[in-house]
Write a protein that holds these residues in place. Structure first.
Motif, PDB file in Angstrom:
ATOM      1  N   ASP A  30       0.872  -1.176   0.000  1.00  0.00           N
ATOM      2  CA  ASP A  30       0.000   0.000   0.000  1.00  0.00           C
ATOM      3  C   ASP A  30       0.912   1.230   0.000  1.00  0.00           C
ATOM      4  O   ASP A  30       1.439   1.617   1.038  1.00  0.00           O
ATOM      5  CB  ASP A  30      -0.855  -0.077   1.273  1.00  0.00           C
ATOM      6  CG  ASP A  30      -1.658   1.189   1.526  1.00  0.00           C
ATOM      7  OD1 ASP A  30      -1.557   2.142   0.744  1.00  0.00           O
ATOM      8  OD2 ASP A  30      -2.387   1.190   2.542  1.00  0.00           O
ATOM      9  N   THR A  31       1.112   1.833  -1.178  1.00  0.00           N
ATOM     10  CA  THR A  31       2.090   2.927  -1.250  1.00  0.00           C
ATOM     11  C   THR A  31       1.556   4.216  -0.617  1.00  0.00           C
ATOM     12  O   THR A  31       2.326   5.049  -0.158  1.00  0.00           O
ATOM     13  CB  THR A  31       2.537   3.224  -2.692  1.00  0.00           C
ATOM     14  OG1 THR A  31       1.407   3.673  -3.441  1.00  0.00           O
ATOM     15  CG2 THR A  31       3.151   2.010  -3.342  1.00  0.00           C
ATOM     16  N   GLY A  32       0.216   4.362  -0.585  1.00  0.00           N
ATOM     17  CA  GLY A  32      -0.364   5.540   0.062  1.00  0.00           C
ATOM     18  C   GLY A  32       0.014   5.577   1.534  1.00  0.00           C
ATOM     19  O   GLY A  32       0.218   6.651   2.116  1.00  0.00           O
ATOM     20  N   ARG A 127      -1.037   5.895  -6.946  1.00  0.00           N
ATOM     21  CA  ARG A 127      -1.516   6.861  -7.941  1.00  0.00           C
ATOM     22  C   ARG A 127      -0.619   6.858  -9.174  1.00  0.00           C
ATOM     23  O   ARG A 127      -1.040   7.231 -10.249  1.00  0.00           O
ATOM     24  CB  ARG A 127      -1.498   8.294  -7.368  1.00  0.00           C
ATOM     25  CG  ARG A 127      -2.301   8.511  -6.102  1.00  0.00           C
ATOM     26  CD  ARG A 127      -3.782   8.429  -6.390  1.00  0.00           C
ATOM     27  NE  ARG A 127      -4.599   8.828  -5.243  1.00  0.00           N
ATOM     28  CZ  ARG A 127      -4.680   8.177  -4.090  1.00  0.00           C
ATOM     29  NH1 ARG A 127      -4.006   7.063  -3.922  1.00  0.00           N
ATOM     30  NH2 ARG A 127      -5.458   8.618  -3.118  1.00  0.00           N
ATOM     31  N   ASP A 128       0.643   6.464  -8.968  1.00  0.00           N
ATOM     32  CA  ASP A 128       1.655   6.593 -10.029  1.00  0.00           C
ATOM     33  C   ASP A 128       2.408   5.277 -10.220  1.00  0.00           C
ATOM     34  O   ASP A 128       3.536   5.268 -10.677  1.00  0.00           O
ATOM     35  CB  ASP A 128       2.656   7.686  -9.642  1.00  0.00           C
ATOM     36  CG  ASP A 128       3.327   7.412  -8.299  1.00  0.00           C
ATOM     37  OD1 ASP A 128       2.823   6.545  -7.552  1.00  0.00           O
ATOM     38  OD2 ASP A 128       4.356   8.027  -7.992  1.00  0.00           O
ATOM     39  N   ILE A 129       1.777   4.183  -9.834  1.00  0.00           N
ATOM     40  CA  ILE A 129       2.502   2.909  -9.879  1.00  0.00           C
ATOM     41  C   ILE A 129       2.711   2.450 -11.334  1.00  0.00           C
ATOM     42  O   ILE A 129       3.821   2.094 -11.725  1.00  0.00           O
ATOM     43  CB  ILE A 129       1.772   1.813  -9.058  1.00  0.00           C
ATOM     44  CG1 ILE A 129       1.461   2.327  -7.645  1.00  0.00           C
ATOM     45  CG2 ILE A 129       2.604   0.529  -8.997  1.00  0.00           C
ATOM     46  CD1 ILE A 129       2.655   2.825  -6.863  1.00  0.00           C
ATOM     47  N   LYS A 176     -11.491  17.495  -3.520  1.00  0.00           N
ATOM     48  CA  LYS A 176     -10.271  18.260  -3.246  1.00  0.00           C
ATOM     49  C   LYS A 176      -9.042  17.367  -3.431  1.00  0.00           C
ATOM     50  O   LYS A 176      -8.048  17.765  -4.040  1.00  0.00           O
ATOM     51  CB  LYS A 176     -10.345  18.806  -1.814  1.00  0.00           C
ATOM     52  CG  LYS A 176      -9.252  19.760  -1.484  1.00  0.00           C
ATOM     53  CD  LYS A 176      -9.456  20.405  -0.128  1.00  0.00           C
ATOM     54  CE  LYS A 176      -8.131  20.981   0.341  1.00  0.00           C
ATOM     55  NZ  LYS A 176      -8.006  21.017   1.776  1.00  0.00           N
ATOM     56  N   ARG A 177      -9.123  16.127  -2.918  1.00  0.00           N
ATOM     57  CA  ARG A 177      -7.979  15.218  -3.079  1.00  0.00           C
ATOM     58  C   ARG A 177      -7.774  14.845  -4.537  1.00  0.00           C
ATOM     59  O   ARG A 177      -6.656  14.770  -5.016  1.00  0.00           O
ATOM     60  CB  ARG A 177      -8.162  13.970  -2.216  1.00  0.00           C
ATOM     61  CG  ARG A 177      -7.803  14.246  -0.763  1.00  0.00           C
ATOM     62  CD  ARG A 177      -7.993  13.013   0.080  1.00  0.00           C
ATOM     63  NE  ARG A 177      -7.024  11.989  -0.228  1.00  0.00           N
ATOM     64  CZ  ARG A 177      -7.162  10.700   0.118  1.00  0.00           C
ATOM     65  NH1 ARG A 177      -8.241  10.302   0.741  1.00  0.00           N
ATOM     66  NH2 ARG A 177      -6.227   9.836  -0.161  1.00  0.00           N
ATOM     67  N   ASP A 178      -8.880  14.620  -5.270  1.00  0.00           N
ATOM     68  CA  ASP A 178      -8.764  14.322  -6.711  1.00  0.00           C
ATOM     69  C   ASP A 178      -8.031  15.463  -7.406  1.00  0.00           C
ATOM     70  O   ASP A 178      -7.150  15.235  -8.232  1.00  0.00           O
ATOM     71  CB  ASP A 178     -10.156  14.222  -7.359  1.00  0.00           C
ATOM     72  CG  ASP A 178     -10.839  12.886  -7.095  1.00  0.00           C
ATOM     73  OD1 ASP A 178     -10.223  12.017  -6.446  1.00  0.00           O
ATOM     74  OD2 ASP A 178     -11.992  12.726  -7.532  1.00  0.00           O
TER      75      ASP A 178
HETATM   76  O1   DC Z   1      -4.403   5.793  -1.280  1.00  0.00           O
HETATM   77  P1   DC Z   1      -4.346   6.741  -0.104  1.00  0.00           P
HETATM   78  O2   DC Z   1      -5.620   7.484   0.157  1.00  0.00           O
HETATM   79  O3   DC Z   1      -3.834   6.085   1.131  1.00  0.00           O
HETATM   80  O4   DC Z   1      -3.237   7.833  -0.532  1.00  0.00           O
HETATM   81  C1   DC Z   1      -2.931   8.925   0.278  1.00  0.00           C
HETATM   82  C2   DC Z   1      -2.328  10.050  -0.549  1.00  0.00           C
HETATM   83  O5   DC Z   1      -1.004   9.724  -0.934  1.00  0.00           O
HETATM   84  C3   DC Z   1      -3.071  10.437  -1.810  1.00  0.00           C
HETATM   85  O6   DC Z   1      -3.914  11.552  -1.591  1.00  0.00           O
HETATM   86  C4   DC Z   1      -2.009  10.756  -2.807  1.00  0.00           C
HETATM   87  C5   DC Z   1      -0.756  10.162  -2.259  1.00  0.00           C
HETATM   88  N1   DC Z   1      -0.223   9.036  -3.018  1.00  0.00           N
HETATM   89  C6   DC Z   1       0.593   9.328  -4.067  1.00  0.00           C
HETATM   90  O7   DC Z   1       0.796  10.496  -4.372  1.00  0.00           O
HETATM   91  N2   DC Z   1       1.190   8.340  -4.756  1.00  0.00           N
HETATM   92  C7   DC Z   1       0.951   7.064  -4.438  1.00  0.00           C
HETATM   93  N3   DC Z   1       1.558   6.095  -5.128  1.00  0.00           N
HETATM   94  C8   DC Z   1       0.085   6.739  -3.365  1.00  0.00           C
HETATM   95  C9   DC Z   1      -0.502   7.761  -2.688  1.00  0.00           C
END
Ligand code: DC
Length: 220
Positions: A30-32, A127-129, A176-178
């Motif tokens: 889980d990279t977030g 998001r950028d995997i 907002k997060r999007d």
């Molecule tokens: O998936 P998440 O809600 O746990 O992610 C938290 C934040 O981390 C999300 O708003 C953007 C950032 N994120 C990112 O920029 N790149 C990633 N690979 C994972 C998450």
């Protein structure tokens, strides 16, 4: 096998990625959670969220340990403390998109993810995997859902944890997060050209997992 699962907040990435990994017997990352751990450490140290160098110092000085626990997904340790639940708290969620806009922080975290990717088969969500971290992934899945549905899911998740949230506020937070995640200069949320998009709006978890398994097992 390397599988990248990307998509906006609340599209179901971590749930789906964890279950797909379990079915296939692969590691799940889980990279977030990594950006969330930096955010939690920064909040605790009272660091200004616009101070890139200070945030990088937080990231490089923290001891981050991700433990893969099949069923439970990832357990996140920050300086020896289990912060798995704490990094999901609203305060962290409210600041994490800002923290993850900073290039120096991203470069540091992406390098850690790169090392994990090089260790072999894995399902990684973020998001950028598919675009930056594992552009060589065997499969790139992009999960999508409407803002309304994603807000509903987050609301249910919060309610399970005993927190009541307003639906309008939730939608606003997601929008907002999007916006922050997809307009940032450094590796924004973007569907890779070779990613397969799945709209999960009207699908349940089992249906999405099955779709992904069918794809990667060659039955779709
Ligand atoms: O998936 P998440 O809600 O746990 O992610 C938290 C934040 O981390 C999300 O708003 C953007 C950032 N994120 C990112 O920029 N790149 C990633 N690979 C994972 C998450």
């Amino acid at each position: 096998m390397k599988i990248a699962v990307d998509g906006p907040a609340g599209a179901g990435k971590s749930t789906i990625a964890r279950l797909v990994a379990r079915h296939l017997g692969l590691r799940y990352v889980d990279t977030g959670a990594m950006y969330r751990a930096v955010t939690l450490a920064a909040l605790r140290q009272g660091v200004d969220m616009s101070d890139e160098d200070a945030l990088l110092r937080v990231a490089t000085s923290m001891d981050l340990n991700i433990v893969f626990q099949g069923e439970k997904g990832n357990v996140i340790y920050l300086d020896g403390e289990d912060v798995t639940a704490l990094i999901r708290e609203p305060d962290v969620t409210a600041h994490v998109s800002t923290v993850s806009t900073h290039k120096k922080v991203r470069d540091f975290i992406v390098a850690l993810q790169d090392q994990i990717g090089k260790q072999g088969s894995v399902v990684m969500d973020g998001r950028d995997i598919g675009t930056v971290v594992m552009p060589d992934a065997d499969w790139k899945i992009f999960l999508q859902a409407t803002v309304e549905e994603r807000a509903k899911r987050r609301q249910r998740e919060m309610e399970r944890r005993g927190v009541q949230v307003d639906m309008g506020d939730m939608q606003e937070q997601i929008r907002k997060r999007d916006y922050l995640d997809s307009t940032r200069e450094n590796s924004p949320l973007k569907k890779a050209v070779d990613a397969i998009e799945i709209d999960t709006t009207s699908l349940d978890v089992a249906e999405v997992v099955q779709k992904v398994l069918d794809l990667v097992q060659g039955e779709a």
